[in-house]
Design an enzyme around this catalytic site. Structure first.
Site, PDB file in Angstrom:
ATOM      1  N   ARG A  86       0.852  -1.192   0.000  1.00 46.83           N
ATOM      2  CA  ARG A  86       0.000   0.000   0.000  1.00 46.83           C
ATOM      3  C   ARG A  86       0.890   1.245   0.000  1.00 46.83           C
ATOM      4  NH1 ARG A  86      -1.833   1.026   4.296  1.00 46.83           N
ATOM      5  NH2 ARG A  86      -1.176  -0.695   5.620  1.00 46.83           N
ATOM      6  N   TYR A 216      -1.219  -3.745  -6.893  1.00 52.71           N
ATOM      7  CA  TYR A 216      -1.032  -4.400  -5.591  1.00 52.71           C
ATOM      8  C   TYR A 216      -2.372  -4.463  -4.834  1.00 52.71           C
ATOM      9  CZ  TYR A 216      -0.269  -5.244  -0.765  1.00 52.71           C
ATOM     10  OH  TYR A 216      -0.407  -5.775   0.489  1.00 52.71           O
ATOM     11  N   GLY A 217      -2.656  -5.614  -4.249  1.00 47.19           N
ATOM     12  CA  GLY A 217      -3.936  -5.899  -3.599  1.00 47.19           C
ATOM     13  C   GLY A 217      -4.512  -4.782  -2.746  1.00 47.19           C
ATOM     14  N   LYS A 225      -9.576  -2.363   1.837  1.00 43.11           N
ATOM     15  CA  LYS A 225      -9.179  -1.178   2.596  1.00 43.11           C
ATOM     16  C   LYS A 225      -9.996   0.041   2.165  1.00 43.11           C
ATOM     17  CE  LYS A 225      -6.225  -3.597   4.714  1.00 43.11           C
ATOM     18  NZ  LYS A 225      -6.466  -3.932   6.117  1.00 43.11           N
ATOM     19  N   HIS A 245     -10.686  -2.022  11.741  1.00 40.17           N
ATOM     20  CA  HIS A 245      -9.591  -2.860  11.253  1.00 40.17           C
ATOM     21  C   HIS A 245      -9.335  -3.934  12.313  1.00 40.17           C
ATOM     22  CE1 HIS A 245      -5.165  -2.876   9.625  1.00 40.17           C
ATOM     23  NE2 HIS A 245      -5.885  -3.830   9.090  1.00 40.17           N
ATOM     24  N   SER A 267      -1.353  -3.327  10.487  1.00 38.93           N
ATOM     25  CA  SER A 267      -1.057  -4.255   9.392  1.00 38.93           C
ATOM     26  C   SER A 267       0.182  -5.091   9.698  1.00 38.93           C
ATOM     27  CB  SER A 267      -0.810  -3.467   8.109  1.00 38.93           C
ATOM     28  OG  SER A 267      -1.893  -2.607   7.867  1.00 38.93           O
ATOM     29  N   CYS A 269       0.810  -7.374  11.902  1.00 43.51           N
ATOM     30  CA  CYS A 269       1.187  -7.557  13.317  1.00 43.51           C
ATOM     31  C   CYS A 269       0.543  -8.817  13.890  1.00 43.51           C
ATOM     32  CB  CYS A 269       0.771  -6.346  14.145  1.00 43.51           C
ATOM     33  SG  CYS A 269       1.849  -4.941  13.907  1.00 43.51           S
ATOM     34  N   LYS A 271      -2.648 -10.373  13.036  1.00 43.75           N
ATOM     35  CA  LYS A 271      -4.109 -10.539  13.190  1.00 43.75           C
ATOM     36  C   LYS A 271      -4.537 -11.913  12.670  1.00 43.75           C
ATOM     37  CE  LYS A 271      -6.121  -6.862  11.330  1.00 43.75           C
ATOM     38  NZ  LYS A 271      -4.936  -6.077  10.942  1.00 43.75           N
ATOM     39  N   ASP A 294      -9.392  -9.534   9.448  1.00 49.08           N
ATOM     40  CA  ASP A 294      -8.882  -8.191   9.126  1.00 49.08           C
ATOM     41  C   ASP A 294      -9.877  -7.063   9.377  1.00 49.08           C
ATOM     42  OD1 ASP A 294      -6.729  -6.586   8.145  1.00 49.08           O
ATOM     43  OD2 ASP A 294      -7.747  -6.389   6.228  1.00 49.08           O
ATOM     44  N   ARG A 385       1.894 -12.111  -0.507  1.00 47.12           N
ATOM     45  CA  ARG A 385       0.568 -12.359   0.062  1.00 47.12           C
ATOM     46  C   ARG A 385      -0.061 -13.644  -0.437  1.00 47.12           C
ATOM     47  NH1 ARG A 385      -1.870  -8.305   3.573  1.00 47.12           N
ATOM     48  NH2 ARG A 385      -0.237  -6.771   3.778  1.00 47.12           N
TER      49      ARG A 385
HETATM   50  C1  OXD Z   1      -3.155  -4.323   5.629  1.00 48.27           C
HETATM   51  C2  OXD Z   1      -3.717  -5.550   5.051  1.00 48.27           C
HETATM   52  O1  OXD Z   1      -2.293  -3.680   5.022  1.00 48.27           O
HETATM   53  O2  OXD Z   1      -4.585  -6.164   5.695  1.00 48.27           O
HETATM   54  O3  OXD Z   1      -3.595  -3.976   6.727  1.00 48.27           O
HETATM   55  O4  OXD Z   1      -3.346  -5.913   3.918  1.00 48.27           O
HETATM   56 MN    MN Z   2      -5.215  -5.145   7.443  1.00 48.09          MN
END
Ligand code: OXD
Ligand code: MN
Length: 601
Positions: A86, A216-217, A225, A245, A267, A269, A271, A294, A385
C-alpha cells in the site's frame, strides 16, 4: 507503449451477465466512454467464468500454475517490483473541506481530483477488457451488508475479488432495480503501473473510489481497505455503526461457553495468526474459531455490539507463515490459493522465508530471478501475500454467515512494541478503552511502503484507513459507548516486548491463548487483576502459565510498568494529540490527564 493487459474475448454465456439497475448501467456507460476499452466483461461469479479467466490469465502470463500435487488449484502472480505494498503517500480522502478529512489523511479537493483522474483514465483501457465486478460485503442476509461494483482492467483483480468477496449474481440480486439504492462505485485501472501516476482516491460523499497506476492488492481490491474501511468508516459514522480494522474470533471453553472477541492490530502484526490460533495442549478442550482476520463491521443491538466479517477470504502476509506460527493458515493456503510475490521452486511449488523445512537449493525469486540460499535478496517479498477463501480455514466459525453477527464480549488493541507496553492490561471503562485505542502505537511493517521498524501512533490500527477526521472518529467511538448498556471490555496486548538480551520475552503464537483466557476470565468476572496506573493488570498467578517454559523474571518483565519508560510514553501521547491540531475530544484529553495523575499517586 506495450499493452500490459490485453483484451480477452469470451464465448457466449461468459461475461455477459448485465445488471438491470439503471444507475449501474449509466455509470458503466460513463466509465466505458472515458476509458474506451476493447470490450466489456460483466462478471457473474460462476465457476465457469472463473475457469475461463484463469485460462486466459495463464496464456497472458498474469498467473503461473503451481504444482497440482503440492498446491492443488493454486497460482502465483508476480506484481511489478515497483508495486508491492500500500502506498499511503498517494492515498487521498477527497472531501469538500480539508477539515472533513482531518489531520491524519492526505486531502485532495474533489472536483480537481476527479478532473485529474479522469484525465489519466481517458483512453486508459484501449485494447483492454473492462471487467465489471459486482460484489457484496457481509453475509448475504445481514442488515449490515453493502453492495459494491468494481470496474477494473486487471484479471488478477477479478480473480482476487472472487476470493475476497461474495462476488457476482448475489450482488445483483441484493442491489435490485432501485436506481437510488446505496452502492459503492469503484474504478480501477492499472494504467502503465507507473509510481508517478499512482493514486488511490476516495470520495466518501459520493461513495466512490478511483484507484489508478497500481496492481497491488491493498491498493486495488477496492472492497477491502478502500470500501470496507475508508468509505465504510465514513458511512458507519453517518449511519451509527462501526467499520474497524479488527479480526473477530470465537473462544469456546470445554464446557461449551462461548465468547467472541474483536482485536485491532496494525497491518502485518499477527491478526491472521491470532484469528486462527490453536490452543496449546495445556488448554485441552478449548476451541478458537475464526469469524474474520482483518475487518469487522459492528452495530448495536440490545445494548451490545454485534460484528460481522464483511469479507469472504483472507489476504494475508506469507513470510513467517509456518506450521509453528499458524497451522490453520498453512492448511488453508495449501490449495485453491492465489499467491502474490512468493518464490517458485524448481518443482513449481511456492516457498518463502520462514516456511517449514530447509530452503530449496534453487528457486525463482519474487522478481523472476534465479535465487539460491546464498543470495543476498529475499526469495519472497516481505509483503508477499496469499488470497485464500475463508472456507479453506478448518477453524472457520460456524456463525460466520449469520446475518445478525456475533456478540462481542471484548475488544483488544495491540501493537508491536519492544518496550514499555505490558503483555496485557484492561481499561477501567469504555472511554478509557477508547483512550487505549487512540494512543496505540506500533513499529511499522512492510505492509506499506516506507521505513520498517519505526514506532508510529496508529489509533485503533486505523491510521491509514479512517476515511474522515480522526477527532470525529474518536468522538464516534465515545458516542457508541454511550449507546451500549452492555459494552465489551477493552484490553491492550503486546506480544512483542523484548528483554535486555533483545529477545522476545513472550513465546507468542498458540501461547497467546493464555492471554486470551485471562481476557475471557475478566469477561466472566472470574479473573483476578491488580490496579495499576495504566489499567487492570494481571499478576503472574492471574495468568495460566502452567506447562509454559518461561522464567519468573521474564514474566515480571512482561507485566512490568517501568515508570521511566512510561514518562516518555506519556509525553509521546501528548505530542501525538498536539500534532492532531485540536481535534482530540475533551474527554480523551481528560483521560490523558487522569493517566498522568495516576502515575503520581
Ligand atoms: C493491511 C492488510 O495492510 O490487511 O492492513 O493488507
Ligand atoms: Mn489489514
Amino acid at each position: 507503449m506495450k499493452n500490459i493487459a490485453p483484451a480477452i474475448f469470451s464465448p457466449n454465456g461468459i461475461g455477459d451477465t448485465k445488471p438491470t439497475n439503471q444507475a449501474v448501467l449509466d455509470w458503466v456507460h460513463e466509465i466505458g466512454k472515458l476509458t474506451k476499452p476493447e470490450n466489456i466483461f460483466w462478471c457473474d461469479g460462476s465457476e465457469r467464468e472463473n475457469e475461463f479467466l484463469i485460462a486466459e490469465s495463464l496464456k497472458q502470463n498474469v498467473l503461473i500454475k503451481l504444482n497440482e500435487k503440492k498446491v492443488p488449484r493454486s497460482y502465483l502472480h508476480r506484481s511489478n517490483p515497483n508495486d508491492v505494498a500500500r502506498v499511503e503517500k498517494v492515498t487521498f480522502i477527497c472531501t469538500p473541506t480539508k477539515e472533513e478529512a482531518g489531520p491524519t489523511n492526505n486531502w485532495s479537493e474533489p472536483a480537481d481530483t476527479y478532473s485529474k483522474l479522469y484525465g489519466l483514465l481517458n483512453g486508459a483501457m484501449r485494447g483492454r477488457t473492462m471487467f465489471i465486478v459486482p460484489y457484496i460485503m457481509g453475509p448475504p442476509d445481514s442488515p449490515l451488508t453493502k453492495v459494491g461494483f468494481e470496474i477494473t482492467d486487471s484479471k488478477y483483480v477479478v480473480l482476487s475479488m472472487r476470493i475476497m468477496t461474495r462476488m457476482g449474481k448475489i450482488a445483483l440480486k441484493r442491489l435490485g432495480n432501485d436506481p437510488k439504492a446505496e452502492w459503492n462505485r469503484g474504478v480501477h485501472s492499472l494504467l502503465d503501473v507507473d509510481p508517478d501516476r499512482r493514486f488511490i482516491c476516495h470520495f466518501p460523499r459520493d461513495n466512490t473510489i478511483i484507484s489508478v497506476g497500481s496492481g497491488y492488492g491493498g491498493n486495488v481490491l477496492l472492497s477491502k481497505k478502500c470500501f470496507a474501511l475508508r468509505i465504510g468508516s465514513y458511512l458507519a459514522r453517518k449511519q451509527g455503526w462501526m467499520a474497524e480494522h479488527m479480526l473477530i474470533l470465537g473462544v469456546e471453553s470445554p464446557d461449551g461457553r462461548k465468547h467472541y472477541v474483536a482485536a485491532a492490530f496494525p497491518s502485518a502484526c499477527g491478526k491472521t495468526n491470532f484469528a486462527m490460533l490453536i490452543p496449546p495442549a495445556h488448554f485441552d478442550g478449548w476451541k478458537v474459531t475464526t469469524v474474520g482476520d482483518d475487518i469487522a463491521w459492528m452495530e448495536i443491538r440490545e445494548g451490545r455490539l454485534f460484528a460481522v466479517n464483511p469479507e469472504n477470504g483472507y489476504f494475508g502476509v506469507v513470510p513467517g507463515t509456518s506450521y509453528k506460527s499458524n497451522p490453520n493458515a498453512m492448511k488453508s493456503i495449501g490449495h485453491d490459493t492465489l499467491y502474490t510475490n512468493v518464490a517458485l521452486t524448481d518443482y513449481n511449488d511456492v516457498w518463502w522465508e520462514g516456511k517449514d523445512g530447509a530452503p530449496p537449493k534453487h528457486a525463482i525469486d519474487w522478481r523472476g530471478n534465479d535465487w539460491t540460499p546464498g543470495s543476498k535478496e529475499k526469495a519472497a517479498h516481505p509483503n508477499s501475500r496469499f488470497a485464500t477463501p475463508m472456507r479453506n480455514n478448518l477453524a472457520l466459525d460456524p456463525h460466520v454467515e449469520k446475518g445478525d453477527g456475533v456478540p462481542i464480549s471484548a475488544i483488544i488493541f495491540g501493537g508491536r512494541r519492544s518496550d514499555t507496553v505490558p503483555l496485557v492490561y484492561e481499561a477501567f471503562d469504555w472511554n478509557h478503552g477508547v483512550y487505549l485505542g487512540a494512543t496505540m502505537a506500533s513499529e511499522t511493517t512492510a505492509a506499506a511502503t516506507g521505513t520498517v521498524g519505526k514506532v508510529r501512533r496508529d489509533p485503533m490500527a486505523m491510521l491509514p484507513f479512517c476515511g474522515y477526521n480522526i477527532g470525529d472518529y474518536f468522538r464516534h467511538w465515545m458516542d457508541i459507548g454511550k449507546r451500549l448498556t452492555n459494552p465489551p471490555l477493552v484490553f491492550n496486548v503486546n506480544w512483542f516486548r523484548k528483554g535486555e538480551n533483545g529477545k522476545f520475552l513472550w513465546p507468542g503464537f498458540g501461547e497467546n491463548m493464555r492471554v486470551l483466557k485471562w481476557v475471557i476470565d475478566r469477561c466472566e468476572q472470574t479473573g483476578g487483576a491488580l490496579k495499576s496506573p495504566v489499567g487492570w493488570l494481571p499478576s503472574p498467578h492471574d495468568l495460566d502459565l502452567e506447562e509454559l517454559d518461561i522464567d519468573h523474571k521474564s514474566v515480571a518483565d512482561l507485566l512490568g510498568i517501568d515508570h521511566e519508560e512510561w514518562q516518555k510514553e506519556l509525553a509521546e501521547h501528548k505530542t501525538f494529540f498536539d500534532s492532531l491540531g485540536g481535534v482530540v475530544p475533551e474527554e480523551l484529553q481528560k483521560q490523558r490527564e487522569q493517566l498522568v495523575a495516576r502515575f503520581k499517586e
